[in-house]
Design a protein around this motif. Structure first.
Motif, PDB file in Angstrom:
ATOM      1  N   ARG A 169      50.177  39.615  47.243  1.00  0.00           N
ATOM      2  CA  ARG A 169      51.153  39.516  46.158  1.00  0.00           C
ATOM      3  C   ARG A 169      51.000  40.574  45.065  1.00  0.00           C
ATOM      4  O   ARG A 169      52.001  40.982  44.463  1.00  0.00           O
ATOM      5  N   ALA A 170      49.767  40.967  44.754  1.00  0.00           N
ATOM      6  CA  ALA A 170      49.549  41.879  43.626  1.00  0.00           C
ATOM      7  C   ALA A 170      48.164  42.504  43.757  1.00  0.00           C
ATOM      8  O   ALA A 170      47.173  41.952  43.263  1.00  0.00           O
ATOM      9  N   GLU A 171      48.093  43.638  44.385  1.00  0.00           N
ATOM     10  CA  GLU A 171      46.802  44.231  44.730  1.00  0.00           C
ATOM     11  C   GLU A 171      45.949  44.566  43.514  1.00  0.00           C
ATOM     12  O   GLU A 171      44.715  44.582  43.603  1.00  0.00           O
ATOM     13  N   ASP A 172      46.571  44.835  42.379  1.00  0.00           N
ATOM     14  CA  ASP A 172      45.803  45.198  41.190  1.00  0.00           C
ATOM     15  C   ASP A 172      45.350  43.988  40.370  1.00  0.00           C
ATOM     16  O   ASP A 172      44.593  44.141  39.407  1.00  0.00           O
ATOM     17  N   PHE A 173      45.837  42.824  40.708  1.00  0.00           N
ATOM     18  CA  PHE A 173      45.381  41.595  40.054  1.00  0.00           C
ATOM     19  C   PHE A 173      43.873  41.473  40.250  1.00  0.00           C
ATOM     20  O   PHE A 173      43.357  41.680  41.345  1.00  0.00           O
ATOM     21  N   VAL A 174      43.139  41.153  39.179  1.00  0.00           N
ATOM     22  CA  VAL A 174      41.678  41.129  39.226  1.00  0.00           C
ATOM     23  C   VAL A 174      41.186  39.699  39.449  1.00  0.00           C
ATOM     24  O   VAL A 174      41.514  38.793  38.676  1.00  0.00           O
ATOM     25  N   LEU A 175      40.405  39.525  40.498  1.00  0.00           N
ATOM     26  CA  LEU A 175      39.869  38.216  40.859  1.00  0.00           C
ATOM     27  C   LEU A 175      38.391  38.151  40.493  1.00  0.00           C
ATOM     28  O   LEU A 175      37.575  38.912  41.020  1.00  0.00           O
ATOM     29  N   ILE A 176      38.071  37.255  39.574  1.00  0.00           N
ATOM     30  CA  ILE A 176      36.694  37.045  39.135  1.00  0.00           C
ATOM     31  C   ILE A 176      36.205  35.726  39.727  1.00  0.00           C
ATOM     32  O   ILE A 176      36.849  34.692  39.562  1.00  0.00           O
ATOM     33  N   ALA A 177      35.081  35.772  40.423  1.00  0.00           N
ATOM     34  CA  ALA A 177      34.529  34.575  41.064  1.00  0.00           C
ATOM     35  C   ALA A 177      33.295  34.112  40.304  1.00  0.00           C
ATOM     36  O   ALA A 177      32.335  34.870  40.126  1.00  0.00           O
ATOM     37  N   ARG A 178      33.347  32.882  39.855  1.00  0.00           N
ATOM     38  CA  ARG A 178      32.259  32.331  39.038  1.00  0.00           C
ATOM     39  C   ARG A 178      31.485  31.274  39.809  1.00  0.00           C
ATOM     40  O   ARG A 178      32.062  30.439  40.508  1.00  0.00           O
ATOM     41  N   THR A 179      30.173  31.295  39.641  1.00  0.00           N
ATOM     42  CA  THR A 179      29.341  30.235  40.186  1.00  0.00           C
ATOM     43  C   THR A 179      28.623  29.511  39.066  1.00  0.00           C
ATOM     44  O   THR A 179      28.063  30.127  38.156  1.00  0.00           O
ATOM     45  N   ASP A 180      28.625  28.175  39.138  1.00  0.00           N
ATOM     46  CA  ASP A 180      27.911  27.325  38.190  1.00  0.00           C
ATOM     47  C   ASP A 180      26.644  26.757  38.809  1.00  0.00           C
ATOM     48  O   ASP A 180      26.060  25.809  38.268  1.00  0.00           O
ATOM     49  N   ALA A 181      26.193  27.345  39.907  1.00  0.00           N
ATOM     50  CA  ALA A 181      25.056  26.786  40.636  1.00  0.00           C
ATOM     51  C   ALA A 181      23.778  26.760  39.800  1.00  0.00           C
ATOM     52  O   ALA A 181      22.937  25.868  39.974  1.00  0.00           O
TER      53      ALA A 181
END
Length: 315
Positions: A148-160
């Motif tokens: 859908r939007a290649e420049d959209f920034v995906l940040i993945a967070r872990t609360d482990a």
């Protein structure tokens, strides 16, 4: 591609730490934008508290969060990074979540690996889903971004790190798995001291965000130069506007309770001394007048002749 995502990627590519203040609504976002930042962050805690009156404990819903993000992004001229909690379900729910945030026009979101309902990343009682399931959610989010939007920034967070039996080893392992699954930036929530931050910077193989929560959380106060040296790329101050709003409003209304007229005058004086202009100017009334002149019939301008009230154009 979203313009905000493109702009955010350009800022992240700079050889400097990107500093983002947290805001909880379009009003506080407008103030942050007037001050001038390269990006702004939408807090989940502040959004929940300001929109629902409840804390960050899974009470706010996806549509409420996305609506807030969309109106904030519309109000500001820089990219917005928005909290997307745990994606509001499993991997299939994450697909819709990411699509909706892309439609909202924001530059980035972060998704965490907590169970549902989730809670603030700096309170006790958090739990995380199995690593394999969490990786699947990030894979789903990355596929939506790519489609859908290649420049959209995906940040993945872990609360482990913050769970009852959590370890930094598990958190770093999850962060690296999330990056391999397609996340653009990793977010290890809740490191407890500077040595943990240094280790995260050394062992996580990708861009990093630090969540600077101050005294309300378990993460330490650190110099920004140290974060930069350790390899962090982005630092968010999530509850800056919320913590600023509560004591200032409390102080003003406490004075108002004792002397309404005097307190109102003091509030007026304080507002008039700040640099964003009048309330009407800050809110955008001059632009509304320009729209009227550009698009409405000439006779519509007659309403201004002889009418009473503040003239937004003269302020």
């Amino acid at each position: 591609m979203t313009d905000s995502g493109t702009a955010l990627r350009e800022r992240l590519d700079r050889d400097e730490l990107l500093v983002c203040p947290g805001v909880h609504d379009p009003l506080t976002a407008g103030v942050a934008d007037a001050v001038g930042f390269d990006a702004i962050y939408m807090t989940g805690y502040g959004t929940s508290l300001s929109k629902t009156g409840y804390p960050d404990a899974g009470f706010i819903t996806m549509p409420e969060m996305i609506d807030n993000a969309a109106t904030i992004q519309e109000r500001i001229d820089v990219p917005l990074i928005a909290d997307a909690d745990n994606g509001y379900g499993n991997a299939t729910n994450v697909i819709r979540t990411v699509r909706e945030y892309i439609n909202a026009g924001v530059g980035a979101i972060h998704i965490e690996d907590q169970t549902f309902p989730k809670r603030c990343g700096h309170t006790k009682g958090r739990q995380v889903i199995p690593r394999e399931e969490a990786v699947g959610k990030i894979e789903a989010a990355a596929d939506v971004r790519d489609d859908r939007a290649e420049d959209f920034v995906l940040i993945a967070r872990t609360d482990a790190r913050g769970t009852g039996d959590g370890s930094l080893d598990e958190a770093i392992g999850r962060a690296n798995d999330f990056l391999e699954a397609g996340a653009d930036v990793a977010f290890v929530e809740g490191p407890t001291d500077e040595s943990e931050l240094e280790r995260i910077g050394r062992e996580v193989s990708g861009p990093l965000v630090y969540n600077f929560v101050g005294d309300l959380g378990s993460s330490p106060y650190v110099d920004l130069s140290s974060l930069d040296e350790w390899g962090f790329d982005l630092v968010i101050f999530p509850i800056a506007s919320t913590l600023s709003t509560i004591p200032n409003v409390h102080a003003d209304l406490s004075a108002f309770a004792d002397d309404p007229v005097g307190a109102m005058q003091a509030i007026d004086d304080e507002f008039n001394a700040q640099p964003v202009g009048s309330l009407h100017e800050f809110a955008g009334f001059p632009e509304v007048v320009d729209w009227e002149r550009q698009y409405l019939p000439d006779e519509e301008q007659d309403k201004y002749a002889g009418s009473l009230g503040d003239d937004p154009e003269s302020e």
